[in-house]
Structure formats: structure tokens, C-alpha cells
Design a protein around this motif. Structure first.
Motif, PDB file in Angstrom:
ATOM      1  N   GLU A 146       0.916  -1.025   0.089  1.00 43.28           N
ATOM      2  CA  GLU A 146      -0.020  -0.004   0.111  1.00 43.28           C
ATOM      3  C   GLU A 146       0.975   1.188  -0.107  1.00 43.28           C
ATOM      4  O   GLU A 146       0.638   2.341  -0.706  1.00 43.28           O
ATOM      5  N   LYS A 147       1.891   1.243   0.515  1.00 44.52           N
ATOM      6  CA  LYS A 147       2.845   2.717   0.982  1.00 44.52           C
ATOM      7  C   LYS A 147       4.234   2.301   0.791  1.00 44.52           C
ATOM      8  O   LYS A 147       4.761   1.140   1.301  1.00 44.52           O
ATOM      9  N   PRO A 148       4.902   3.191   0.178  1.00 46.40           N
ATOM     10  CA  PRO A 148       6.455   2.936   0.159  1.00 46.40           C
ATOM     11  C   PRO A 148       7.155   3.039   1.475  1.00 46.40           C
ATOM     12  O   PRO A 148       6.603   3.908   2.402  1.00 46.40           O
ATOM     13  N   VAL A 149       8.119   2.529   1.599  1.00 52.52           N
ATOM     14  CA  VAL A 149       8.827   2.286   2.826  1.00 52.52           C
ATOM     15  C   VAL A 149      10.353   2.583   2.409  1.00 52.52           C
ATOM     16  O   VAL A 149      10.714   1.510   1.697  1.00 52.52           O
ATOM     17  N   VAL A 150      10.820   3.789   2.953  1.00 52.53           N
ATOM     18  CA  VAL A 150      12.382   3.875   2.496  1.00 52.53           C
ATOM     19  C   VAL A 150      13.191   3.597   3.982  1.00 52.53           C
ATOM     20  O   VAL A 150      12.965   4.011   5.001  1.00 52.53           O
ATOM     21  N   ILE A 151      14.038   2.553   3.636  1.00 52.60           N
ATOM     22  CA  ILE A 151      15.118   2.096   4.696  1.00 52.60           C
ATOM     23  C   ILE A 151      16.336   2.460   4.400  1.00 52.60           C
ATOM     24  O   ILE A 151      17.160   2.346   3.556  1.00 52.60           O
ATOM     25  N   TYR A 152      16.914   2.929   5.595  1.00 47.93           N
ATOM     26  CA  TYR A 152      18.346   3.003   5.624  1.00 47.93           C
ATOM     27  C   TYR A 152      18.854   2.147   6.862  1.00 47.93           C
ATOM     28  O   TYR A 152      18.735   2.202   8.012  1.00 47.93           O
ATOM     29  N   LYS A 153      19.377   1.017   6.074  1.00 47.81           N
ATOM     30  CA  LYS A 153      20.140   0.045   7.015  1.00 47.81           C
ATOM     31  C   LYS A 153      21.728   0.351   7.338  1.00 47.81           C
ATOM     32  O   LYS A 153      22.299   0.217   6.287  1.00 47.81           O
ATOM     33  N   LEU A 160      15.379  -7.136   2.173  1.00 46.34           N
ATOM     34  CA  LEU A 160      14.670  -5.829   2.104  1.00 46.34           C
ATOM     35  C   LEU A 160      13.918  -5.562   1.008  1.00 46.34           C
ATOM     36  O   LEU A 160      12.753  -5.227   0.943  1.00 46.34           O
ATOM     37  N   ARG A 161      14.695  -5.609  -0.088  1.00 46.14           N
ATOM     38  CA  ARG A 161      14.330  -5.322  -1.475  1.00 46.14           C
ATOM     39  C   ARG A 161      13.141  -6.243  -1.815  1.00 46.14           C
ATOM     40  O   ARG A 161      12.179  -5.859  -2.412  1.00 46.14           O
ATOM     41  N   GLN A 162      13.370  -7.448  -1.418  1.00 52.27           N
ATOM     42  CA  GLN A 162      12.305  -8.687  -1.881  1.00 52.27           C
ATOM     43  C   GLN A 162      11.028  -8.374  -1.067  1.00 52.27           C
ATOM     44  O   GLN A 162      10.080  -8.723  -1.703  1.00 52.27           O
ATOM     45  N   ALA A 163      11.095  -7.921   0.154  1.00 49.83           N
ATOM     46  CA  ALA A 163       9.839  -7.396   0.827  1.00 49.83           C
ATOM     47  C   ALA A 163       9.081  -6.139   0.404  1.00 49.83           C
ATOM     48  O   ALA A 163       8.088  -5.699   0.948  1.00 49.83           O
ATOM     49  N   VAL A 206       7.845  -2.172  -7.625  1.00 50.02           N
ATOM     50  CA  VAL A 206       6.993  -2.931  -6.583  1.00 50.02           C
ATOM     51  C   VAL A 206       5.407  -3.081  -6.755  1.00 50.02           C
ATOM     52  O   VAL A 206       4.972  -4.051  -6.884  1.00 50.02           O
ATOM     53  N   ASP A 207       4.998  -1.782  -7.351  1.00 46.67           N
ATOM     54  CA  ASP A 207       3.611  -1.618  -7.754  1.00 46.67           C
ATOM     55  C   ASP A 207       3.132  -2.544  -8.811  1.00 46.67           C
ATOM     56  O   ASP A 207       1.666  -3.160  -8.696  1.00 46.67           O
ATOM     57  N   HIS A 208       4.007  -2.677  -9.702  1.00 46.17           N
ATOM     58  CA  HIS A 208       3.507  -3.737 -10.714  1.00 46.17           C
ATOM     59  C   HIS A 208       4.084  -5.306 -10.467  1.00 46.17           C
ATOM     60  O   HIS A 208       3.110  -6.141 -11.379  1.00 46.17           O
ATOM     61  N   THR A 209       4.866  -5.307  -9.936  1.00 42.90           N
ATOM     62  CA  THR A 209       5.321  -6.857  -9.973  1.00 42.90           C
ATOM     63  C   THR A 209       5.276  -7.593  -8.447  1.00 42.90           C
ATOM     64  O   THR A 209       5.517  -8.701  -8.121  1.00 42.90           O
TER      65      THR A 209
END
Length: 730
Positions: A235-242, A271-274, A468-471
Motif C-alpha cells: 500500500e505504501k512506500p517504505v524507505v529504509i536506511y540500514k 528487504l528489497r524482496q519485501a 514494486v507496484d507492478h510486480t
């Protein structure tokens, strides 16, 4: 407690401040003062038995004096008092508590005991804990600021952080240059009770939040975090700095897969996979989040560049290419229309250089932008140069035309459903000093950056979100219903007290599970080796030592290749066994494996599975062979994987072009590789006793593949690991 129930805590209608103070240097004062100054509309209850009032509000002597249940308590007392305070909160029906104090789980055994006592009191009374050892929380839409940050801008970006200073940095950046404010912030602290995944579920349901930023140092339950991340990313983008990208691997290097599974490499893949959008620099976190909040995602990686100088056009094109973005080929009609708008010296082949065509009439920018965005091959637009500063650079007479152009461009993302980002030389100025057209661009919701690289990174984030939205749909692989041979192998290994699955056992198990492996025969002596050679058709064979004590066979002199006759087979058997006994003291030698040589050619790859301490079972893919730990060109995903996951792994290795054939070579069979990787995922999913699995090398051909070596290690005991069937939720 359901995630939505965190609304009572993170959007509270009543707050008790335990340890309220008149000392301006203490949080018990600063938090109370901030609530009042910001106009918090809920009930506030300062609690201090030694004060009658603070900041004009009457104090209560203790929690028992509260007039009724309270949504949230801010606990400003020392660590030693917190367990009893939480017990009092429970008795009074307080829903949640922000525990500021440190000295808990992060402070050694004594602190861990204190934290355990706090958690026990909280769970016994149904109180949820933020922290302890947290910087606090704020909710701008509720005017609830229990951190003390000044001049918070109300907005739609949620923030989770394991660092108070990192949160302060982002808040300060938003105040100085940002276009979008923040909604809710939580300093997650020690996560004694409420953990990262629950906060993600809160943000997923929060209508005031449309993008989330998470600064992550470590995760207590990586698998639950991935599940929650997958849910919110739908539903919503999540930006992660690890953080911790250079930390050493945490897994014992008993296999190639284990040696290569360093913490950040694993985190990046799973994290990209999720569905996460990963930031790699601290100064790109907020710009990426703002772009994702303001603009539609990219439908493809095809962009147009509109520049007012050849230098910026070239630099922008380079930056796009380096980020995996592409210059869209412009249609003949688009080029014709641009030619009509621009002077003869202009370049109308993407990137478009207006060549002075806007110096006397900035409105030409809007006309060209519209033409480019109407091209069906263009899915986003990057404007680069001195846009916004024409009145400053040339004449104030141009200001009105530039503002008109800005208003037109500002409406284009909504009009065309395509993102527009502006790189401006004048964007480096502080927000209150920027030229009026740039301020208008801000108000229109178009990101403006002084760094061309930052502008391009934001476009990349929009492309990643579009993908992410499309696949983004995890098709859990269909579970295989066989595997009886490995059940027998597993029972035998446990009975014999060994973790090492011998290669002939592993090969037989994989074949039984449906994977296509070449036949391999175990020889106990040189006569059986000769018989195996003949049974395999007297073709060239490979011979390998089989021993629970020798995992790296080549180093022990335990491998012979291209053995072509009976005499060589017999002598080879004796030599291999002798080498093994010379390399290892008193090795347990089971025998020698005899298998046909694989066909020549093929690309050497590695496929492996290892159990990560944070994320559970992960699968690795990359270039294999003897140089695998030197090249380290590998990627990771959490199990179970889908076929789409497998294909993205093939595309992500740095040398993935090798899979497509080099110097006229034929591409490998990507479909076969993807199916093979999903089957390995199935196999490990079916048998949680597998600790590590290493297939290296695997030769990938244009029409299939061949597994040359199989290594499987078991967990310490059958009950040591939880089943994998929990997986990542769809």
C-alpha cells in the motif's frame, strides 16, 4: 493488541507525565511545556508528589489519583523505578507508556533483569511499552510532541528510528529544505515490547501517513519485520536506511554460502524482496521519501531530460545510466514539435538541450515539458539547469513568465500521471532565500534539488517503487509432496550423531525431491569403483572423497577429474583415499563417489541456503566456482522464494550479463535456473533440520544445468530450529 490499537498510544487523547518537573533542563518539564505550546487538545496530567502545579496545570501526587484511564504515560523516572511505575499504570488502566530511561537491556545483566521486570509488569497489566531507552515519540497531527523537537512541520511521512540523533537530523533537514512534513515519529529504543513490525502495521493503517522512513541498526525478529514490511509495501512506500554495511559476516564459514552471507548483503536482498526502497546515503533518505510522497511512481525506467545547457544534459544522462535508468527514445512527432519550439541550435534528441531557447522566454520550458510528457515512451521528466533563476540571471522582466511556466509544470504530474523533478542551480539556497519560481514549484509539489545526483536518485526510487507496484506479488511455490529418502538420511545422521550429510546422500535426496542431477555411485573400494565406472558406461568420470570430516574436497586432494579407463579408476581410488588420510588426522572415510563428467562449457554459478540469525533461512545466488569468495558477486532472498524472486536475483548480480552470453556465446537457460532455485527453496522449506546447503559449482547451460557438488549441513538437533512453513506471508 491489534496494530490499530496502537492508535490509542501513538495518537493519544490523554497523557500522564510521570516525573513532571519545574526544571527546564528535564524532560518532565520540556515535554509538558511543548504540549502546551503546540496546543495539544487532549487531557494532560502532570504527576509529581512534591509539586502543586507546573506550567499552570495542577499536579497529581501519584497515578492512583488519575480521574480515569489514560491513553499514554510518559515515564521520566530512573530505570530502577520503572517496573513499579508500570505496575501502577496497569492498575489505573493506562494503555501505553513511553519509557525514556536507559540502563536496561543495553546495559548488561543487571539492566536485562530490570527490563525483564518492566516487561513482566507491562504484560501482566496490558500496558504496551515504547522503549525503554527511547528518544520518545511525536504525532504532529495530534500536536503531541514527547520528544521536544522544535518547529515540527505537519505532513505525511512516518519515521521509525533506532537513533535519536538520526531522527533529529531528518527533522532538521525537513525544517530547512523539505517540502513534506512528518506525521508520527517513534524512537523504537530497546523494543522490549512493541517492535518494529508492529509500528509498520500502525503506519500501514494510519491515514495521515503515506510514506515511511525507517532507520534500522538491527532487528530482534527479522522474519516478523519482513512480513510486516511486505504488508505495508503493498500500500505504501517504505524507505529504509540500514546501517552496518561494512560489518563482518555473522555466520560461521562452514560453506561458501555461510562465508558470503554478511549482514548487509543479506539485509539488502531480503528487504528489497519485501518491497523496501533502500537508501545508501544519509543525505538521500528524506529526498527519496518526499519524492515518493509527492509524485506518482515511474511506470518504467524510461525518462526524458530537459536541460538549458549541454553540460548538465550530459551529466544528467550519465547519472541516469549509472542508476540503471534509461533515456527514452523520442518519437518523430515529439522531435518535430520540439523543433518548432526551440532555436536551430537546440538538440531534440533525448537529452533535450534548449540551447538558449528559454533565456528570453522561460515559458518555453513548460511547452517542451508538455511535449515530452505526451510522448508514450517517456514515463518521467528531469528538468536540469538554472530553472527558477531566470529573473535572477537575466532580467526581472522574466519573473512573471517563469512563474506561469512553473504553475503549468506543477500540474503535469497529476495531469499525465508521470513524475517531474527539477534540478536547479538555485536550489542550494535556503528555502526562504530561493527565487520565487522555485518556491512556487515547492508549493505545487514538485521536488527541487541543487544536487543533480540527488534528483536522479529520487527518480531511481520512483522507478523502484513502480516495479514494486507492478510486480509485487509473492506466489508461494507449490509444496512438493515427496522427500522420503531425505527423511531416511536425516534419521541416519541423527542416529550417528553427525551434522554432515554425505554427498551421495544429498544427491539422492535432491533427485528424490524431483531435481535433475546426474547419477552418482558410491564405491567402498577400488573394485567397486571399477564396477561403478562400467555401470556408468565407461565414460569419463569424476571421483570425489566422501567423508564427514572433509567438506572442502579439492584442498584435501580428494578429487580427480576426467578419469577415462579402468586402471586409472582403480589407482585414482587409492590415491584419493591416501590423500584424504594425509590431509586430515584419522578421517572417517565412507568411500569415493563416481559420477559422469559434466559437459564442457556452461557458466559456473552457486546456489546455497543458510540460516541468518535475524531473517531466518535465506537463499543465495551468484557466480560460483573456485573464485566465489574472491568475486563475492552474490545476492540474497529470504525463503520461501517465488519464481519472480528467482528472476530478479539473476538480474541483480553484477556480472549478470555473463548469463546472457559473452563474445557471441549462447545465453543460459534462465527458466531452468529459476525453477531450480524455487525447487531448492521448496526442499529446505520441507526440511527445517537443514542448516546450510551449498551447491557449488552448478553449471548453467543454454538447455539446462548440471550440479557438480552438493554439501548439506544439519542443525545441531532436530528441535533446534523452527519450521520454515511460516515463510513470508503473501
Amino acid at each position: 493488541m491489534a496494530s490499530n490499537d496502537l492508535f490509542n498510544i501513538l495518537s493519544p487523547d490523554s497523557i500522564a507525565i510521570i516525573g513532571a518537573s519545574k526544571n527546564p533542563a528535564k524532560r518532565g518539564y520540556r515535554s509538558l511545556r511543548k504540549l502546551l505550546d503546540d496546543g495539544y487538545a487532549g487531557a494532560i496530567y502532570p504527576i509529581n508528589p512534591n509539586e502543586i502545579e507546573i506550567c499552570g496545570i495542577g499536579c497529581l501526587p501519584d497515578l492512583g489519583s488519575l480521574p480515569g484511564p489514560v491513553d499514554l504515560a510518559l515515564v521520566c523516572t530512573p530505570a530502577a523505578t520503572v517496573a513499579s511505575v508500570i505496575a501502577e499504570c496497569a492498575a489505573k488502566g493506562v494503555r501505553g507508556a513511553v519509557v525514556l530511561a536507559g540502563g536496561f537491556g543495553e546495559a548488561g545483566d543487571g539492566g536485562k533483569r530490570l527490563q525483564h521486570a518492566v516487561l513482566a509488569a507491562a504484560r501482566a497489566g496490558g500496558v504496551r511499552i515504547i522503549g525503554p531507552n527511547t528518544s520518545g515519540m511525536f504525532n504532529t497531527h495530534k500536536a503531541c510532541n514527547l520528544v521536544g523537537f522544535s518547529d515540527l512541520r505537519k505532513g505525511s511521512i512516518g519515521l521509525l528510528s533506532q537513533s535519536g540523533n538520526m531522527a533529529l537530523s531528518l527533522v532538521t533537514e525537513a525544517q530547512a529544505n523539505g517540502q513534506v512534513g512528518l506525521s508520527t515519529y517513534v524512537g523504537v529504543g530497546n523494543e522490549a515490547d512493541i517492535r518494529f513490525d508492529e509500528y509498520l502495521d500502525y503506519f500501514a493503517a494510519d491515514p495521515k501517513t503515506n510514506v515511511v522512513i525507517a532507520y534500522v541498526e538491527g532487528l530482534k525478529d527479522g522474519r516478523r519485520f519482513l512480513n510486516a514490511l511486505r504488508r505495508i509495501s503493498l500500500e505504501k512506500p517504505v524507505v529504509i536506511y540500514k546501517s552496518g554495511r561494512t560489518s563482518a559476516g555473522r555466520i560461521s564459514a562452514k560453506s561458501h554460502t555461510g562465508a558470503l552471507a554478511g549482514e548487509y548483503a543479506v539485509s539488502e536482498g531480503v528487504l528489497r524482496q519485501a518491497g523496501a526502497i533502500l537508501a545508501h546515503r544519509s543525505d538521500e533518505i528524506l529526498p527519496m521519501a518526499e519524492a515518493l510522497s509527492l509524485l506518482p511512481s515511474l511506470r518504467s525506467r524510461r525518462l526524458a531530460i530537459l536541460a538549458d545547457g549541454g553540460g548538465h544534459a550530459t551529466i544528467a544522462a550519465d547519472a541516469l545510466s549509472e542508476r540503471g535508468l534509461a533515456l527514452a527514445p523520442l518519437s518523430e512527432d515529439t522531435r518535430r514539435r520540439l523543433t518548432a519550439e526551440l532555436p536551430p541550435a537546440a538538440s531534440v534528441i533525448n537529452p533535450v538541450d534548449v540551447a538558449g531557447g528559454t533565456d528570453t522566454d522561460p515559458s518555453v520550458f513548460a511547452a517542451c515539458a508538455e511535449i515530452l510528457l505526451q510522448d508514450p515512451m517517456v514515463d518521467g521528466l528531469l528538468i536540469s539547469g538554472l530553472y527558477g533563476g531566470y529573473a535572477v540571471r537575466f532580467s526581472q522582466d522574466l519573473l512573471a513568465a517563469e512563474i506561469d511556466a512553473t504553475n503549468l509544470i506543477g500540474a503535469m504530474p497529476r495531469r499525465f500521471g508521470k513524475p517531474v523533478i527539477v534540478h536547479s542551480l538555485y536550489g542550494a539556497l535556503q528555502a526562504d532565500q530561493r527565487p520565487l519560481p522555485l518556491l512556487e514549484m515547492h508549493r505545487a509539489g514538485i521536488p527541487v534539488h541543487s544536487s543533480l545526483e540527488t534528483a536522479v536518485r529520487c527518480m531511481q526510487a520512483l522507478a523502484e517503487r513502480g516495479e514494486v507496484d507492478h510486480t509485487f506479488a509473492l506466489s508461494l511455490p507449490k509444496r512438493a509432496q515427496h522427500g522420503g529418502i531425505f527423511e531416511q538420511v536425516l534419521a541416519r545422521c541423527r542416529a550417528e550423531g553427525r551434522r554432515v550429510v554425505l554427498e551421495h546422500e544429498g544427491r539422492a535426496s535432491l533427485r528424490d525431491f524431483g531435481l535433475d542431477l546426474a547419477p552418482a555411485l558410491l564405491a567402498l573400494d577400488e573394485k567397486e569403483a571399477e564396477e561403478a565406472f562400467l555401470r556408468l558406461g565407461a565414460q569419463p568420470v569424476a571421483m570425489k572423497i566422501v567423508s564427514r570430516d572433509i567438506l572442502h574436497k579439492t584442498e584435501a586432494g580428494g578429487v580427480k577429474l576426467n578419469v577415462v579407463d579402468v586402471a586409472s579408476v582403480r589407482s585414482g581410488f587409492l590415491e584419493i583415499v591416501a590423500n584424504a588420510k594425509a590431509a586430515v588426522t584419522n578421517p572417517n572415510v565412507t568411500g569415493v563417489l563416481v559420477t559422469p563428467m559434466a559437459a564442457k562449457g556452461g557458466v559456473e554459478i552457486i546456489v546455497g541456503v543458510v540460516r541468518d540469525a535475524a531473517y531466518g533461512p535465506i537463499i543465495m545466488f551468484g557466480l560460483g566456482g573456485v573464485l566465489v569468495e574472491v568475486l563475492r558477486d552474490v545476492v540474497f532472498r529470504a525463503l520461501p522464494i517465488s519464481r519472480n524472486d528467482a528472476f530478479t536475483m539473476l538480474d541483480e548480480i553484477k556480472a549478470q550479463a555473463i548469463l546472457d552470453g559473452v563474445r557471441g556465446g549462447t545465453p543460459v537457460d534462465r527458466d531452468a535456473l529459476a525453477d531450480f532455485m524455487v525447487s531448492i527453496s521448496d526442499f529446505v522449506d520441507a526440511f527445517p533440520d537443514i542448516d546450510e546447503l551449498d551447491l557449488n559449482p552448478v553449471l548453467a547451460y543454454p538447455d539446462g544445468l548440471a550440479v557438480l557438488d552438493v554439501r548439506i549441513l544439519l542443525t545441531e538437533s532436530s528441535g533446534a530450529r523452527s519450521p520454515l512453513k511460516e515463510g513470508i506471508e503473501a
